[in-house]
Design a protein around this motif. Sequence first.
Motif, PDB file in Angstrom:
ATOM      1  N   VAL A 106      40.560  33.179  41.361  1.00 21.81           N
ATOM      2  CA  VAL A 106      41.890  33.779  41.429  1.00 21.81           C
ATOM      3  C   VAL A 106      42.326  34.128  40.007  1.00 21.81           C
ATOM      4  CG1 VAL A 106      42.940  31.470  41.483  1.00 21.81           C
ATOM      5  CG2 VAL A 106      44.290  33.467  42.111  1.00 21.81           C
ATOM      6  N   LEU A 107      42.761  35.378  39.831  1.00 20.83           N
ATOM      7  CA  LEU A 107      43.175  35.862  38.517  1.00 20.83           C
ATOM      8  C   LEU A 107      44.692  35.788  38.402  1.00 20.83           C
ATOM      9  CD1 LEU A 107      40.264  36.960  38.783  1.00 20.83           C
ATOM     10  CD2 LEU A 107      41.000  39.002  37.556  1.00 20.83           C
ATOM     11  N   VAL A 108      45.170  35.149  37.330  1.00 17.77           N
ATOM     12  CA  VAL A 108      46.601  35.092  37.064  1.00 17.77           C
ATOM     13  C   VAL A 108      46.840  35.510  35.624  1.00 17.77           C
ATOM     14  CG1 VAL A 108      47.009  33.259  38.750  1.00 17.77           C
ATOM     15  CG2 VAL A 108      46.567  32.659  36.372  1.00 17.77           C
ATOM     16  N   GLY A 109      48.029  36.008  35.374  1.00 16.83           N
ATOM     17  CA  GLY A 109      48.388  36.428  34.026  1.00 16.83           C
ATOM     18  C   GLY A 109      49.710  37.164  34.067  1.00 16.83           C
ATOM     19  N   HIS A 110      50.414  37.165  32.947  1.00 17.38           N
ATOM     20  CA  HIS A 110      51.690  37.870  32.967  1.00 17.38           C
ATOM     21  C   HIS A 110      51.467  39.374  32.889  1.00 17.38           C
ATOM     22  CE1 HIS A 110      51.912  38.639  28.559  1.00 17.38           C
ATOM     23  NE2 HIS A 110      51.309  37.491  28.439  1.00 17.38           N
ATOM     24  N   SER A 111      52.491  40.119  33.218  1.00 12.01           N
ATOM     25  CA  SER A 111      52.377  41.569  33.364  1.00 12.01           C
ATOM     26  C   SER A 111      51.947  42.219  32.060  1.00 12.01           C
ATOM     27  CB  SER A 111      53.716  42.153  33.823  1.00 12.01           C
ATOM     28  OG  SER A 111      54.129  41.559  35.022  1.00 12.01           O
ATOM     29  N   GLY A 112      51.083  43.220  32.186  1.00  4.88           N
ATOM     30  CA  GLY A 112      50.680  44.011  31.028  1.00  4.88           C
ATOM     31  C   GLY A 112      49.444  43.533  30.311  1.00  4.88           C
ATOM     32  N   VAL A 113      48.802  42.446  30.785  1.00  4.41           N
ATOM     33  CA  VAL A 113      47.651  41.916  30.065  1.00  4.41           C
ATOM     34  C   VAL A 113      46.352  42.636  30.416  1.00  4.41           C
ATOM     35  CG1 VAL A 113      48.697  39.637  29.809  1.00  4.41           C
ATOM     36  CG2 VAL A 113      47.246  40.121  31.801  1.00  4.41           C
ATOM     37  N   GLY A 114      46.399  43.564  31.365  1.00  4.93           N
ATOM     38  CA  GLY A 114      45.193  44.290  31.746  1.00  4.93           C
ATOM     39  C   GLY A 114      44.458  43.667  32.912  1.00  4.93           C
ATOM     40  N   LYS A 115      45.150  42.843  33.699  1.00  4.12           N
ATOM     41  CA  LYS A 115      44.504  42.154  34.816  1.00  4.12           C
ATOM     42  C   LYS A 115      44.030  43.138  35.882  1.00  4.12           C
ATOM     43  CE  LYS A 115      47.269  39.576  37.142  1.00  4.12           C
ATOM     44  NZ  LYS A 115      47.406  40.402  38.366  1.00  4.12           N
ATOM     45  N   SER A 116      44.907  44.056  36.281  1.00  2.00           N
ATOM     46  CA  SER A 116      44.513  45.019  37.307  1.00  2.00           C
ATOM     47  C   SER A 116      43.427  45.967  36.802  1.00  2.00           C
ATOM     48  CB  SER A 116      45.734  45.816  37.774  1.00  2.00           C
ATOM     49  OG  SER A 116      46.661  44.972  38.438  1.00  2.00           O
ATOM     50  N   THR A 117      43.496  46.309  35.525  1.00  2.63           N
ATOM     51  CA  THR A 117      42.444  47.138  34.937  1.00  2.63           C
ATOM     52  C   THR A 117      41.103  46.420  35.008  1.00  2.63           C
ATOM     53  OG1 THR A 117      43.991  48.210  33.435  1.00  2.63           O
ATOM     54  CG2 THR A 117      41.674  48.298  32.829  1.00  2.63           C
ATOM     55  N   LEU A 118      41.121  45.123  34.729  1.00  2.00           N
ATOM     56  CA  LEU A 118      39.897  44.332  34.793  1.00  2.00           C
ATOM     57  C   LEU A 118      39.362  44.287  36.217  1.00  2.00           C
ATOM     58  CD1 LEU A 118      37.922  42.488  33.270  1.00  2.00           C
ATOM     59  CD2 LEU A 118      39.463  40.576  33.752  1.00  2.00           C
ATOM     60  N   VAL A 119      40.247  44.103  37.187  1.00  2.00           N
ATOM     61  CA  VAL A 119      39.822  44.063  38.593  1.00  2.00           C
ATOM     62  C   VAL A 119      39.213  45.398  39.000  1.00  2.00           C
ATOM     63  CG1 VAL A 119      40.636  43.880  40.973  1.00  2.00           C
ATOM     64  CG2 VAL A 119      41.451  42.271  39.250  1.00  2.00           C
ATOM     65  N   ASN A 120      39.847  46.493  38.617  1.00  2.00           N
ATOM     66  CA  ASN A 120      39.319  47.812  38.972  1.00  2.00           C
ATOM     67  C   ASN A 120      37.936  48.048  38.379  1.00  2.00           C
ATOM     68  OD1 ASN A 120      41.578  48.509  40.465  1.00  2.00           O
ATOM     69  ND2 ASN A 120      42.619  49.466  38.735  1.00  2.00           N
ATOM     70  N   ALA A 121      37.710  47.503  37.178  1.00  2.00           N
ATOM     71  CA  ALA A 121      36.398  47.665  36.553  1.00  2.00           C
ATOM     72  C   ALA A 121      35.340  46.803  37.239  1.00  2.00           C
ATOM     73  CB  ALA A 121      36.482  47.313  35.070  1.00  2.00           C
TER      74      ALA A 121
END
Length: 343
Positions: free
Chosen positions: A211-226
Amino acid sequence: MARATSDYDESDVRIRPNKRGTRPRSKDRPAHLDAVPGMVIGVDRGRYTVLMEPGSGDERTALTMRARELGRKGIVVGDDVFVVGDTSGSPDALGRIVRVEKRRTLLRRTADDTDPVERVIVANADQLVVVCALANPEPRPRLIDRCLVAAYDAGMSPLLALTKADLADPAPFLENYAPLEVPAVITATTDRDGTDGLDAVRDALRGHVSVLVGHSGVGKSTLVNALVPGAYRAVGVVNDVTGRGRHTSTSAVALRLPDGGGWVIDTPGIRSFGLAHVDPERIVTHFPELEAGTDGCPRGCTHDEEECALDAWVAQGHAGPSGPSRLESLRRLLRTRHPQTGD
């Protein structure tokens, strides 16, 4: 001839039965022997997307609802469930979740450190990946520490995923977490492009439900998309004035990594992580070289006070050469449970 009033008894009185409540309630519930196993991979406004028969040759996704007999029992992404009804996965089908299996792990948080109400985030994940940008926005160590405490409390293995390494040197940041012995992976993934270091991330996630957690703007969704081509998680930008990101993921979703490499569960960005539900003793168990030293502590010891026996334990060398730094790291994590004063 009329009967005297004295000749009547209770057997002569006919009471009209109440239509409601005349049938005794049964504690027996349907066995649902035909229920099909599945895994909840998405939750949206009372509807649950379930991967039916995971691991079989007949996998499919089905839209479901919670059966009334479950009452108010919550269902979250990652739950192992059993479903009856139409589980074909056709567009108009709707099944019913009738049973939720015992959870192996449970990631929880509270709104703040004084709120006794727990919010369940994800079930049955074995690895908590704390995604942190090295710059833009700047790291927030207090929030990261809180996520680590939540991982230890849930019985999950923590992992630091440091993004935007092309913008800042990760060495100073990692130095603060070296005594905790938390593994880390580093990528040069920026807000929009760049995927350097993804092989290391894939290796760390392989075989896990992460499970990925992190505050907004850290690039979490970008990492998931990659990591998961076709995931299409919305990507936000960081406000140049406030340094904060915009919430782009609105709900948790489980995504299978390519080639059967495991699962990643993306969660909405967080700005606080309350720990009112955490028992400090569960955190100490993740420091085995220190845990034995707590036997000499007074009852109710917070392990961060003058009477704490851990200082003498470490001074006598029982915790090894890294004992002092490990003790300071433990106390740093325990202090995160104090009321939040900013991250």
